[in-house]
Design an enzyme around this catalytic site. Structure first.
Site: not given
Length: 232
Positions: A8, A10, A155, A178, A182
């Site tokens: 990831d 951000d 994802k 995070d 994810d």
């Protein structure tokens, strides 16, 4: 043996102000130069990810819009995994509902998105989910934006496709993130990790969580799993 990293951006490669961690960037470059395929995976747009792949120094493969789009390498064509029409119709319903309350949704990169809708977290995500209950869409809260996309896209699903096209098994990847968007990716990877600022549900499904947050946590985890490359 780990042959790849899917990460990831951000909250994972950044600091608390969403600025890219220079330590994380340097770590990614060393991994890539050491033969580890690094894949960027984000809720953000393909436009941004194309630039980040080049500027950070990956091999050019990315997953964008929370699995809605992907590209293999710098020479690959972008592939779209979802029909955006249903997300646009869902947005129309939300805009009508919130418009009656005097609330205008702040859209993010609306013209650059191919598979989803993203807007500011200025309305309760659970209310959005309630309003769209029964619709064939998924609502994702990334901590930075609320996303709407066709049901079944995430994802993790797209990661399986990307891994196959790269010729690397999913269990040969380390996945790190995070936020709730994810989770599918982290579960699909052979080794799943998160940074210390991760949401509780992400921490619960991770094999390891860093002791420090954000980009520094990413570096900690990479040093732990790839000492033969990062000790140089």
């Amino acid at each position: 043996m780990l042959r790849g990293v899917i990460t990831d951006i951000d909250g994972t490669l950044t600091d608390e102000k969403r600025r890219l961690s220079t330590a994380a960037i340097e770590t990614i470059r060393k991994l890539q130069e050491g033969g580890i395929e690094v894949v960027l995976s984000s809720g953000n747009t393909s436009c941004l990810l194309k630039g980040l792949c080049k500027l950070i120094g990956t091999g050019g493969t990315f997953i964008g819009e929370n699995g809605g789009v992907y590209r293999i390498g710098f020479q690959g064509s972008m592939q779209v995994m979802a029909n955006r029409d249903i997300a646009v119709k869902a947005l129309n319903l939300l805009e009508e509902y919130y418009g009656k309350k005097g609330i205008r949704l702040e859209l993010y990169s609306h013209q650059e998105r191919y598979s989803d809708i993203a807007f500011a977290r200025e309305v309760p995500v659970e209310e959005v989910r309630s309003l769209l209950s029964g619709w064939p869409v998924d609502i994702m809260d990334t901590n930075f934006a609320i996303h709407i996309h066709e049901a079944g896209i995430d994802k993790g699903r797209t990661f399986h496709i990307v891994a196959e096209q790269l010729g690397i098994k999913p269990d040969e990847f380390l996945g790190i993130g995070d936020s709730e968007n994810d989770i599918g990716m982290i579960k699909a990877a052979g080794t799943g990790c998160c940074v210390a600022n991760a949401q509780e549900d992400v921490r619960n499904i991770s094999d390891y969580c860093s002791s420090v947050p954000y980009g520094e946590g990413f570096v900690e985890i990479m040093r732990m799993y790839f000492p033969h490359i990062l000790a140089r």
